[in-house]
Design a protein around this motif. Sequence first.
Motif, PDB file in Angstrom:
ATOM      1  N   UNK A  85       0.783  -1.217   0.000  1.00 34.25           N
ATOM      2  CA  UNK A  85       0.000   0.000   0.000  1.00 34.25           C
ATOM      3  C   UNK A  85       0.816   1.269   0.000  1.00 34.25           C
ATOM      4  N   UNK A  86       0.223   2.348   0.550  1.00 36.18           N
ATOM      5  CA  UNK A  86       0.885   3.651   0.542  1.00 36.18           C
ATOM      6  C   UNK A  86       2.230   3.677   1.249  1.00 36.18           C
ATOM      7  N   UNK A 130       1.745   1.606  13.031  1.00 37.32           N
ATOM      8  CA  UNK A 130       1.681   2.156  11.672  1.00 37.32           C
ATOM      9  C   UNK A 130       1.924   3.662  11.692  1.00 37.32           C
ATOM     10  N   UNK A 131       1.403   4.353  12.700  1.00 41.18           N
ATOM     11  CA  UNK A 131       1.650   5.795  12.805  1.00 41.18           C
ATOM     12  C   UNK A 131       3.131   6.084  13.020  1.00 41.18           C
ATOM     13  N   UNK A 132       3.771   5.326  13.870  1.00 38.74           N
ATOM     14  CA  UNK A 132       5.212   5.527  14.117  1.00 38.74           C
ATOM     15  C   UNK A 132       6.012   5.217  12.851  1.00 38.74           C
ATOM     16  N   UNK A 150      -0.800   7.079   7.800  1.00 31.28           N
ATOM     17  CA  UNK A 150      -1.137   5.863   8.545  1.00 31.28           C
ATOM     18  C   UNK A 150      -2.592   5.447   8.289  1.00 31.28           C
ATOM     19  N   UNK A 151      -3.506   6.414   8.293  1.00 26.45           N
ATOM     20  CA  UNK A 151      -4.914   6.094   8.036  1.00 26.45           C
ATOM     21  C   UNK A 151      -5.106   5.564   6.623  1.00 26.45           C
ATOM     22  N   UNK A 152      -4.419   6.184   5.676  1.00 27.14           N
ATOM     23  CA  UNK A 152      -4.555   5.711   4.290  1.00 27.14           C
ATOM     24  C   UNK A 152      -3.974   4.315   4.133  1.00 27.14           C
ATOM     25  N   UNK A 153      -2.912   4.022   4.875  1.00 22.99           N
ATOM     26  CA  UNK A 153      -2.291   2.699   4.787  1.00 22.99           C
ATOM     27  C   UNK A 153      -3.238   1.617   5.320  1.00 22.99           C
ATOM     28  N   UNK A 154      -3.914   1.882   6.429  1.00 25.58           N
ATOM     29  CA  UNK A 154      -4.823   0.895   7.001  1.00 25.58           C
ATOM     30  C   UNK A 154      -6.097   0.748   6.146  1.00 25.58           C
ATOM     31  N   UNK A 159      -9.017  -2.415   1.750  1.00 17.12           N
ATOM     32  CA  UNK A 159      -9.452  -2.428   0.358  1.00 17.12           C
ATOM     33  C   UNK A 159      -8.810  -3.578  -0.413  1.00 17.12           C
ATOM     34  N   UNK A 160      -7.519  -3.775  -0.206  1.00 16.17           N
ATOM     35  CA  UNK A 160      -6.835  -4.873  -0.897  1.00 16.17           C
ATOM     36  C   UNK A 160      -7.320  -6.237  -0.402  1.00 16.17           C
ATOM     37  N   UNK A 161      -7.671  -6.301   0.871  1.00 18.38           N
ATOM     38  CA  UNK A 161      -8.203  -7.567   1.396  1.00 18.38           C
ATOM     39  C   UNK A 161      -9.557  -7.890   0.740  1.00 18.38           C
TER      40      UNK A 161
END
Length: 366
Positions: A85-86, A130-132, A150-154, A159-161
């Motif tokens: 992801x991002x 993820x934020x760190x 971090x929010x976009x990554x989660x 979405x990919x799942x």
Amino acid sequence: VTYAIAPFLDMLNHSSDVKAEVGYDFVKEAYSVSSCRDYKPGEEVLISYGELSNDACLQLYGFVENDNPYDRYIFQDLGSRLLQGPLGQKAGSGAKAFLQQSIADARASGLLIQVPVTASGFPTEVVQFVQRLSSELTDLSPVGSSTDLAQRALRDACKKELQMGFPTTLDEDMRQLEELELQVSKYKLEKMMSQTGEPTPGQQPPGVGPSTEADGNSTPQGADQPPSPSSASQESAAEVAAAADTSPAAAGAPMVNSEAEAATPAPEAAAGGAREVGAQMADAEQDPSIFGSPSASESGDDAGKGPGLDGSGSGEVQEASQPALPELDLDEVARSKLCLCYRIQKKRLLAGIVMPIREVRYDNRQ
């Protein structure tokens, strides 16, 4: 610990939103159910089986709850989704190795393995990790910064799942569920109507053709009626009918749309060949080379009966029985619906993190 079967108590269905007190009353020496709200007449009384996910509801009780606040989806390997992801796109050539090593360490500690996701989001420790990681990548990457990385990554992991973790989409599952419910409703309706003898939808009643009216007239509705014959033509037709020993309907009256009268020959052929055809059929019945000798099953009272005849010599065609409906395995359909409901709830949970979706409700209890 003592276990006991409580009659009537197991008849109450479950809802996670219900607050009710269920327990053993030692004073009355009986189980008691106390509701925390009022119920209207005819309203179903519900209790809570506990804070159960849909996995537990399905395994223990055989149903799936709509919009279960305690439901969860398990990410088998969240680290691989984060790399795709991002975060992986943000990491430049120098930060790629750092990202891979950080995720590998988190996997080894079990942080990114078997990660439960609920409607409220990811676990706090996973979000903090993820934020760190996002903050460190922002400092290492020369491509600019992003506060919501971090929010976009989660969200992208969910979405990919949805795209890669299931063989079908949410819309496909919803359409398949609707088709199953329609199939069951149609089967039950046809079954009920076949038992009562009523024609099923789209089926013509026995003896009524598509162009037959209620009065037996086979003239299609809306068609122009032929002009009435003159008096001389009527007298001539009556004489021909009398000479041929036929009914006046064969000389100009509308014919009823039935198989027996549709097979009646024209007046001209009937007048000259009725007796000849009858004599030929009588001779043929006596010739074993044409019809063969009656079999053992045709001996006795049933010997000589032709197919479709009642044996009385009247020549009436027996009414054909309605074909039996193909049996539908309702248990197999119920299992398929239950699997679809379970999968839909998991997808809705993930999709609710990615973006709000429409509310869908259904009843999957038996």
